[in-house]
Design a protein around this motif. Structure first.
Motif, PDB file in Angstrom:
ATOM      1  N   MET A 185     -10.502 -10.491 -39.236  1.00  0.00           N
ATOM      2  CA  MET A 185      -9.534 -11.073 -38.305  1.00  0.00           C
ATOM      3  C   MET A 185     -10.227 -12.116 -37.448  1.00  0.00           C
ATOM      4  O   MET A 185     -11.348 -11.906 -36.979  1.00  0.00           O
ATOM      5  N   GLU A 186      -9.546 -13.230 -37.242  1.00  0.00           N
ATOM      6  CA  GLU A 186     -10.077 -14.283 -36.390  1.00  0.00           C
ATOM      7  C   GLU A 186     -10.126 -13.803 -34.934  1.00  0.00           C
ATOM      8  O   GLU A 186      -9.290 -12.989 -34.504  1.00  0.00           O
ATOM      9  N   TYR A 244      -9.203 -15.264 -32.288  1.00  0.00           N
ATOM     10  CA  TYR A 244      -7.961 -15.593 -31.571  1.00  0.00           C
ATOM     11  C   TYR A 244      -6.929 -14.490 -31.736  1.00  0.00           C
ATOM     12  O   TYR A 244      -6.325 -14.030 -30.762  1.00  0.00           O
ATOM     13  N   TRP A 245      -6.718 -14.040 -32.986  1.00  0.00           N
ATOM     14  CA  TRP A 245      -5.699 -13.032 -33.225  1.00  0.00           C
ATOM     15  C   TRP A 245      -6.128 -11.673 -32.691  1.00  0.00           C
ATOM     16  O   TRP A 245      -5.278 -10.872 -32.276  1.00  0.00           O
ATOM     17  N   VAL A 295      -5.232 -11.926 -28.986  1.00  0.00           N
ATOM     18  CA  VAL A 295      -3.778 -11.916 -28.756  1.00  0.00           C
ATOM     19  C   VAL A 295      -3.182 -10.541 -29.023  1.00  0.00           C
ATOM     20  O   VAL A 295      -2.405 -10.011 -28.212  1.00  0.00           O
ATOM     21  N   ILE A 296      -3.527  -9.934 -30.142  1.00  0.00           N
ATOM     22  CA  ILE A 296      -2.944  -8.634 -30.490  1.00  0.00           C
ATOM     23  C   ILE A 296      -3.354  -7.572 -29.476  1.00  0.00           C
ATOM     24  O   ILE A 296      -2.533  -6.739 -29.063  1.00  0.00           O
TER      25      ILE A 296
END
Length: 306
Positions: free
Chosen positions: A132-133, A135-136, A139-140
């Motif tokens: 997973m990046e 950024y995600w 956010v998650i």
């Protein structure tokens, strides 16, 4: 002399309160002066340490990091509100088989710290073959935590409303979804708006945790700038600049929320009663035949324009 809520202070109490206020100001001023003295003595105000922020390239990096921070916060804020509404409505369901899972998800997500969630998503998922990046992951993690907190705030706001609001909605023929959407949720959002804004401010500040998983936001850049040997490792200077940017962003968010709250109060839909049918109180003299219709009151309500 007394008041309804407290005893009015006498001359001695007034003098004592003034002395305490003066002493407090003196102590705070002395601490601030000592802090400034120590900063000056250690060379924190020198041009060398602040010279890093005189370069255009540095500010371009700061703007790029600010964009990363706002990108993570913007998506996380919107999704947190959506998740909060969904979880709150699910917890208010009349069916236990629906209410139970929503309650379990909300409590679990509220109990897991944001940083732990970010590390699980970024460092834990690769162990099962999922990458997973950053950024995600940021956010998650922000969405699942802040969404569950907002869900509890919205649920509390809905349950705090008078029971008559719901019954009035059913009385005019609304279904449960209509009562929730048209009657309960608007009032709950208006009442819990300060809590929602406060949680969004927390969401914005929690984006700084992304530097742990190498997300290039403001704090990650501040860490890089503070390790610059050429400018004497400007740790405090980087903290002051980046911290000031966070303060400005939080003030802007609070100002927008205040403006939105004022607009909601001024909106005709936010006020009780039907728009366009103002009422006035008409005095009634003794002997007026309207007294037999209005009972023993000395005033009746009449609609303007009749």
């Amino acid at each position: 002399m007394t008041s309804v809520l407290y005893d009015v202070p006498g001359p001695r109490a007034i003098l004592r309160n003034r002395l305490i206020a003066v002493a407090t100001v003196v102590v705070i001023g002395a601490l601030a002066a000592f802090l400034i003295y120590r900063l000056a003595l250690s060379g924190q105000f020198s041009a060398t340490k602040w010279g890093l922020f005189t370069y255009t390239a540095i500010w371009e990096q700061i703007l790029a990091a600010l964009g990363k921070t706002l990108a993570a916060f913007g998506l996380a804020a919107v999704l947190s509100i959506v998740v909060g509404f969904v979880l709150a409505i699910g917890r208010l369901s009349d069916h236990r088989w629906v209410r139970g899972p929503f309650m379990g998800v909300t409590e679990i997500f509220r109990a897991v710290p944001v940083l732990v969630m970010m590390m699980l998503l970024y460092y834990g998922l690769p162990s099962i073959g999922v990458r997973m990046e950053p950024y995600w992951a940021v956010v998650i993690a922000l969405v699942v935590y802040n969404g569950s907190v907002l869900a509890e705030a919205l649920r509390a706001g809905i349950e705090a409303l008078p029971r008559g609001q719901k019954e009035a909605g059913y009385a005019i023929g609304l279904r449960k979804s209509g009562v929730m959407r048209l009657v309960l949720l608007p009032q709950a959002v208006r009442a819990m708006l300060p809590v929602i804004v406060a949680q969004l401010v927390v969401t914005m500040k929690d984006t700084a945790l992304g530097f742990i998983i190498t997300y290039p936001e403001l704090l990650y850049l501040a860490k890089q700038l503070s390790s610059n040997v050429q400018f004497g490792r400007p740790l405090l200077q980087s903290a002051f600049v980046i911290g000031g940017i966070y303060i400005i962003m939080c003030l802007i968010l609070s100002g927008l929320a205040k403006w939105f709250e004022i607009r909601m109060r001024k909106s005709p839909k936010a006020k009780g009663g039907a728009a366009g049918t103002p009422t006035e109180t008409v005095p009634v003299q003794p002997g007026d035949p309207r007294l037999h219709e209005a009972g023993t009151t000395t005033e009746v309500i009449a609609t303007q324009g009749r």
